[in-house]
Enzyme design. Structure first.
Site, PDB file in Angstrom:
ATOM      1  N   CYS A  66     -11.184  11.825 -60.908  1.00  0.00           N
ATOM      2  CA  CYS A  66     -10.707  13.196 -61.047  1.00  0.00           C
ATOM      3  C   CYS A  66     -10.640  13.983 -59.757  1.00  0.00           C
ATOM      4  CB  CYS A  66     -11.588  13.951 -62.039  1.00  0.00           C
ATOM      5  SG  CYS A  66     -11.661  13.131 -63.633  1.00  0.00           S
ATOM      6  N   GLU A 101      -5.167   9.379 -61.686  1.00  0.00           N
ATOM      7  CA  GLU A 101      -5.669   8.109 -62.154  1.00  0.00           C
ATOM      8  C   GLU A 101      -4.759   7.540 -63.226  1.00  0.00           C
ATOM      9  OE1 GLU A 101      -9.510   9.491 -64.104  1.00  0.00           O
ATOM     10  OE2 GLU A 101      -8.550   8.121 -65.522  1.00  0.00           O
ATOM     11  N   HIS A 110     -15.274  21.071 -61.349  1.00  0.00           N
ATOM     12  CA  HIS A 110     -14.577  20.068 -62.167  1.00  0.00           C
ATOM     13  C   HIS A 110     -14.953  20.283 -63.629  1.00  0.00           C
ATOM     14  CE1 HIS A 110     -12.701  16.647 -63.756  1.00  0.00           C
ATOM     15  NE2 HIS A 110     -13.812  16.008 -64.048  1.00  0.00           N
TER      16      HIS A 110
END
Lengths: 388, 142, 350
Positions: C113, C81, C235
């Site tokens: 992400c 990103e 994550h």
């Protein structure tokens, strides 16, 4: 080839000449040289101008035409040629002028050098100066012009034990000489502490290890030796000229602690003059950085490789010592308007050989050497002068 | 600084250390050249593109305080001449270290980093920089 | 056809800054911030690093460990990103830098992400369908957090690269499952320097809902339960979220420990799960099974069921730095230097 003499010299002050334009200083030096030669301008057959980068400093190319025009010589349509070899532009222009007279093509030739560096910002000026090195493989990678000389200094210190103090001694000596030169940019004596305490530029080199940026111009008038006495009581003969090239980038040199081009150019000049380094009484060498003078006095043959630092520390290159180096103050104290420097060296040597150097006179000066370098040693021009 | 086409042209050498080998004398050079400076015309047709391994030793080094404008955020930074394993010498920055860790003889390896950009809206130029190599402790193999 | 990981490589910049140092400047109790986020320090890229240089370094490390001919790579996808260009792909520079050019396809991926894991899934399809021999999937970021914002304590830099193929696999990608909805928990508009987020909205309806749905969906598909796995990585925008979600799903601290990198590198965004997976592969043995779930705001999760093969015995990990080794030789910065490095200081114009 005919023998060639210098019959006139002229120069401006070197420094921050805010009121003077490029053409102002170019003409000033030229007129002074022509007046000194006692010659009328219409006798000049050709003009050579040394200049590194007027295109970037003042957006002006076509310098030969500009100087011919403003010196009034364009009306007579003389051939005017701009010569460029970075820092060696002036010395190379002198060589072209010499060749023109020696070959018999021209009789009276004016050679000048000028640079106007102060009209751009410091950052811009640094970038322009670094165009003397390899843009694609040195500058783009982050190596500034001082950084490259710092790399030489670092290696020289590693291989020969040259010390930081010995480098400083070069600047101290040159400032001492500069204090005796009314045209020098810096006329103030300094000490080792001045150098060692000045801000770091690129280790180990500090501000006082580096020649300044300057505005300035210098010029000479040449003619065949056999006619010289017509114009001046004190002609000086150019008895040898040598030019050599080497790799553009420093990392491609055989040995970065030796400027091979200096050795070769010097040999060519000495061979032409049938002299050796021992015969030289004074030398104007290219000390744009203190380490450059150390290399120069070694590579020109005045001292053994690696002994340049010790020799300087021991005072062997001081005024009237074993060999007087940079009596003008050198690039460091006299100033370094790039294209003018090679001619300024010639002006100093001729002044000395005429016995007119006043407080900084080298006793019994008979043979002088001028050493002019482009980039980190990719072009070197050496001239030898002898009192007639 | 450099314009996009001028920079792009040298990408193979700047990204991957592509140099050349003269098959007449065996010497390795960087960057590529049309002919070998030692063999001259004998080298015509005998020049081979070769990619340098990317490891070498510091030959000389300096800490630059008066930097190029593009490197303002990184000054003072180290610039060195590095003698690559193949013999060719290359000028570049030494990064990810303290000045005191790098001296003549320090082993380094190449790493791709940003060299400069043509302003905040211009092209970014990438190329080689050098990172000191630490002696690796032998890793226990499973 | 079996599809899986042939090789992998990681890279994290060596600079770090602590929450205490950041908190000092903004009048925030950095120590308790650190405790609350379970982040001891985060990685900071040098001014001459960006997502592209990180992707190249990770990809080169990946190539160092295998014998694959780069010219056999048929696709390279870089997920991030913080691509340096809004228009001009990061992947083409990676392709040149690992000598894969020019006979291949390249594209850049974006999905907060999880752009890196989306790239892995695409490579699985490219390889599995026989369209390419090898595909490279990279997740890398140099994310920014607005000065003084909560995200400033965690947004960091790093990335990992995976060579996906069908032969000489060190780990098979047995199965993948994704769960995607339109959930505006965290976003950045075109042209804006810093992202914005929905505060507590980023928790339960975003991160937790999608990770849990992704995890449950995968376990249903593969008919497995947490105890079938040796390792698990989720994550990790901080150390707290993945620790909590692991517990909620029934994974133990031991399973999660190796892949939990947020405490020492912060949130590397698209690099988060890829780096966590790299850390696991740095020590995993043949037969070990790995459960990985990435999350991308916006929102979606990608879940993977991975098994390490016997090929791992002879895999030359030592030819490139492990994640542990990348965390040696660190240099800690003060906030001023960090702000300078990250371009947060307004410089004078030309």
């Amino acid at each position: 080839m005919r023998r060639v003499a210098v019959i006139g010299i002229g120069d401006t002050e070197f420094g921050e000449l805010w009121d003077e334009s490029f053409r102002d200083i170019g003409i000033q030096a030229g007129l002074a040289a022509v007046a000194d030669a006692n010659i009328s301008a219409d006798k000049i057959d050709a003009l050579y101008v040394g200049n590194m980068s007027a295109g970037r400093f003042i957006d002006q190319e076509h310098i030969g035409a500009l100087i011919a025009d403003y010196s009034g010589l364009a009306r007579d349509h003389i051939p005017a040629t701009r010569v460029e070899a970075a820092g060696a532009s002036g010395g190379l222009a002198l060589r072209q002028g010499f060749l023109a007279v020696a070959s018999g093509l021209h009789d009276i030739v004016a050679v000048g050098g000028a640079e106007k560096m102060m009209d751009v910002s410091d950052i811009e000026s640094a970038m322009i100066q670094s165009s003397a090195t390899d843009q694609e493989w040195e500058t783009i990678l982050g190596a500034t012009f001082p950084a490259l000389h710092a790399l030489i200094a670092r290696r020289h210190m590693h291989e020969y034990g040259t010390t930081r103090e010995q480098l400083a001694d070069v600047a101290v000596k040159n400032h001492k000489n500069g204090s005796l030169n009314p045209k020098a940019q810096f006329q103030r004596e300094i000490t080792r502490e001045t150098v060692l305490g000045s801000p770091l530029v690129s280790s180990p080199l500090r501000v006082f290890d580096c020649a300044p940026s300057s505005d300035g111009a210098a010029a000479v008038v040449l003619c065949p030796l056999e006619e010289a006495k017509k114009y001046t009581e004190t002609p000086v003969e150019i008895i040898g000229t040598g030019q050599a090239s080497d790799t553009l980038s420093l990392h491609h040199r055989k040995d970065i602690c030796t400027m091979e081009a200096t050795k070769v150019a010097a040999k060519r000049a000495f061979d032409m003059a049938h002299l050796t380094a021992k015969d030289v009484d004074l030398a104007e060498v290219h000390d744009n950085y203190t380490i450059s003078e150390i290399l120069a006095i070694e590579d020109l043959g005045f001292f053994k490789k690696g002994e340049g630092g010790k020799a300087t520390e021991g005072g062997l290159t001081a005024l009237n010592a074993e060999i007087s180096v940079n009596t003008s103050g050198g690039l460091k104290a006299r100033g370094d308007p790039i294209g003018a420097t090679g001619l300024a060296q010639a002006v100093e040597i001729v002044t000395q050989l005429r016995g007119k150097a006043d407080k900084r006179q080298v006793k019994d000066a008979e043979v002088g050497l001028a050493h002019n370098v482009g980039g980190t040693g990719a072009t070197v021009v050496v001239h030898l002068f002898r009192r007639v | 600084m450099a314009t996009a086409p001028r920079f792009w042209r040298e990408n193979p050498s700047r990204y991957n250390l592509v140099g050349f080998k003269c098959n007449s004398c065996g010497r390795t050079y960087f960057p590529p050249r049309a002919i070998c400076p030692v063999c001259h015309r004998k080298s015509v047709g005998k020049m081979e593109e070769v990619k340098l391994k990317g490891t070498g030793k510091v030959y000389s080094v300096t800490e630059v305080q008066d930097s190029l404008d593009e490197l303002n955020l990184m000054k003072p930074y180290l610039v060195a001449i590095v003698e690559m394993d193949e013999g060719a010498k290359i000028t570049g920055q030494v990064i990810d270290c303290d000045a005191c860790d790098v001296t003549i003889g320090t082993p380094v390896r190449v790493s791709l980093r940003k060299l400069s950009e043509e302003g905040p809206s211009g092209i970014i130029h990438y190329g080689y920089k050098f990172v000191p190599v630490k002696e690796k402790a032998p890793e226990a193999q499973h | 056809m079996k599809v899986g990981i042939v090789s992998y490589g990681a890279y994290v910049p060596r600079y770090r800054i602590t929450p205490e140092e950041i908190g000092k400047v903004w009048g925030v109790d950095g120590k308790s911030m650190s405790k609350g986020l379970m982040i001891n320090c985060k990685s900071v890229p040098s001014p001459d690093e960006d997502t592209i240089t990180i992707a190249v370094e990770a990809a080169r490390n990946m190539m160092k460990r295998c014998e694959a001919n780069p010219k056999d790579i048929g696709a390279i996808y870089v997920g991030s990103e913080s691509h340096p260009y809004a228009v001009k792909p990061s992947g083409t520079i990676v392709a040149e830098a690992i000598e894969a050019s020019p006979h291949l396809t390249v594209a850049d991926f974006e999905f907060a992400c999880k752009a890196g894991t989306a790239a892995i899934q695409t490579c699985m399809g490219m390889v599995g369908s026989g369209m390419v021999k090898y595909g490279v999937a990279i997740g890398a970021d140099t994310s920014q957090g607005a000065p003084g914002d909560a995200l400033e304590y965690s947004a960091s830099a790093g990335g990992a690269a995976f060579l996906i193929g069908s032969e000489k696999l060190i780990a098979t990608l047995n199965s993948t499952y994704s769960y995607t909805t339109d959930t505006p928990d965290f976003w950045r508009r075109e042209g804006e320097m810093y992202p914005r987020h929905g505060g507590r909205f980023t928790g339960e309806p975003a991160y937790f809902k999608h990770i849990i749905s992704g995890a449950k969906g995968l376990m249903e598909k593969t008919r497995t339960t947490p105890k079938d796995y040796t390792y698990a990585v989720f994550h990790q925008p901080n150390g707290k979220f993945p620790t909590r979600v692991a517990k909620m799903l029934g994974f133990s601290d031991v399973q999660v420990k190796t892949g939990l990198l947020a405490p020492i590198i912060g949130n590397t965004y698209s690099g988060a799960v890829p780096l966590g997976l790299s850390a696991i592969l740095d020590e995993a043995k043949p037969g070990d099974r790995i459960f990985a779930v990435a999350y991308g705001s916006g929102a979606g999760s990608d879940a993977f069921d991975i098994t390490v093969t016997p090929e791992m015995e002879s895999y030359p990990r030592h030819k490139a730095p492990t994640v542990k080794e990348l965390n040696n030789n660190l240099k800690f910065l003060d906030y001023a230097t960090y702000a300078k490095f990250r371009g947060k200081i307004h410089l004078g114009s030309e």
